[in-house]
Design a protein around this motif. Structure first.
Motif, PDB file in Angstrom:
ATOM      1  N   GLN A 156       6.204  -0.800   4.579  1.00 15.42           N
ATOM      2  CA  GLN A 156       5.338  -1.707   4.451  1.00 15.42           C
ATOM      3  C   GLN A 156       4.299  -0.820   3.224  1.00 15.42           C
ATOM      4  OE1 GLN A 156       4.171  -5.205   7.056  1.00 15.42           O
ATOM      5  NE2 GLN A 156       5.725  -5.702   6.398  1.00 15.42           N
ATOM      6  N   VAL A 157       3.138  -0.247   4.398  1.00 16.22           N
ATOM      7  CA  VAL A 157       2.930   0.679   3.131  1.00 16.22           C
ATOM      8  C   VAL A 157       3.280   1.518   2.128  1.00 16.22           C
ATOM      9  CG1 VAL A 157       0.894   2.168   3.510  1.00 16.22           C
ATOM     10  CG2 VAL A 157       1.471   1.323   5.233  1.00 16.22           C
ATOM     11  N   ALA A 158       4.455   1.234   2.161  1.00 15.19           N
ATOM     12  CA  ALA A 158       4.712   2.317   0.643  1.00 15.19           C
ATOM     13  C   ALA A 158       5.102   1.229  -0.606  1.00 15.19           C
ATOM     14  CB  ALA A 158       5.965   2.865   0.816  1.00 15.19           C
ATOM     15  N   ARG A 159       4.746  -0.526  -0.179  1.00 12.03           N
ATOM     16  CA  ARG A 159       5.047  -1.148  -0.607  1.00 12.03           C
ATOM     17  C   ARG A 159       6.611  -1.118  -1.962  1.00 12.03           C
ATOM     18  NH1 ARG A 159      -1.241   0.232  -4.628  1.00 12.03           N
ATOM     19  NH2 ARG A 159      -1.764   0.321  -2.163  1.00 12.03           N
ATOM     20  N   MET A 160       7.729  -1.608  -1.298  1.00 12.01           N
ATOM     21  CA  MET A 160       8.454  -1.395  -1.689  1.00 12.01           C
ATOM     22  C   MET A 160       9.398  -3.076  -1.068  1.00 12.01           C
ATOM     23  SD  MET A 160       9.615   2.105  -1.504  1.00 12.01           S
ATOM     24  CE  MET A 160      11.807   2.375  -2.012  1.00 12.01           C
TER      25      MET A 160
END
Length: 255
Positions: A156-160
């Motif tokens: 989720q931290v990857a923003r995908m």
């Protein structure tokens, strides 16, 4: 951030899958998921709504809702009047799912390195502490639920966000492949895997290459530990099979 994998939840909860459900269908869903992932329910016999409704003391509508969620995550297949059956992945499917997970997560962690914050790392390390607590108790299902929540949070931290549902389903199906097998005491006490903490250390250092390599090593070493019948016992060979760089974005001209 806490993960509570018990089925006997008495209030409405938000699970690692990120969806709110009425408490009865949630309890049924969680309990059936636990039995499937730990091998207590297999593909040998059909699951019927009527029998489950009697077992759980609820309506067939509640059971149907739980079974639809299990189907959504690939754990069962519904075959009309024949009943519902636990899925039984083939070796080819197991290989493809592992390749898909590695590709999604290693591509994602390149983006995670760019966006991760100290608060994110704190949450990830807290989830890892929960995971280690379940491991100390030899709680297979607790480990599975927490590990999946940890990897989803990492992604989720990857923003995908468009890929999160695919990763979630793939991860759960891989747990269906890996979890039911027997596990030796040494696999609990001294697992020969790359630990979560090594991934977090690479993120904290801002080292993209190290983050990719440690995450890949973690996923593949876990696959060998938990499902050698599908992935063999040679980590070097498996790493060579997956020795591809993360996906990179190209411009409209293909350069």
């Amino acid at each position: 951030m806490n993960v509570h994998p018990t089925a006997n939840t008495v209030s409405q909860v938000k699970t690692a899958e990120g969806q709110r459900r009425p408490r009865k269908s949630e309890a049924v869903y969680q309990d059936l998921k636990r039995m499937i992932l730990t091998g207590q329910l297999t593909s040998d016999s059909p699951i019927t709504e009527q029998a489950l409704a009697q077992d759980y003391g609820c309506s067939q509508g509640t059971i149907r809702e739980a079974l639809m969620l299990l189907q959504e995550y690939g754990l069962v297949v519904r075959q009309g009047y024949q009943g519902t059956f636990v899925t039984d992945p083939t070796p080819l499917e197991a290989q493809l799912m592992l390749k898909l997970r590695v590709d999604i997560e290693t591509t994602g962690i390149v983006e995670t390195v760019k966006h991760v914050t100290p608060k994110d790392l704190e949450e990830l390390r807290d989830l890892d502490l929960q995971f280690e607590g379940y491991r100390a108790k030899r709680d297979v299902f607790g480990c599975a639920e927490t590990d999946r929540a940890l990897h989803l949070r990492l992604f989720q931290v990857a923003r995908m966000p468009a890929l999160e549902p695919i990763l979630l389903r793939t991860s759960m199906m891989l747990q269906r492949v890996m979890m039911p097998g027997p596990r030796s005491e040494s696999a609990w006490t001294k697992p020969n895997v790359t630990h979560h903490s090594e991934i977090f250390d690479a993120l904290e250092a801002g080292d993209e290459a190290l983050a990719v390599s440690t995450l890949k090593a973690h996923i593949l070493s876990s696959a060998i530990l938990l499902a050698p019948q599908f992935y063999g016992t040679d980590l070097r060979r498996l790493q060579q099979e997956f020795n591809l760089p993360p996906v990179q974005v190209v411009n409209a001209a293909g350069r």
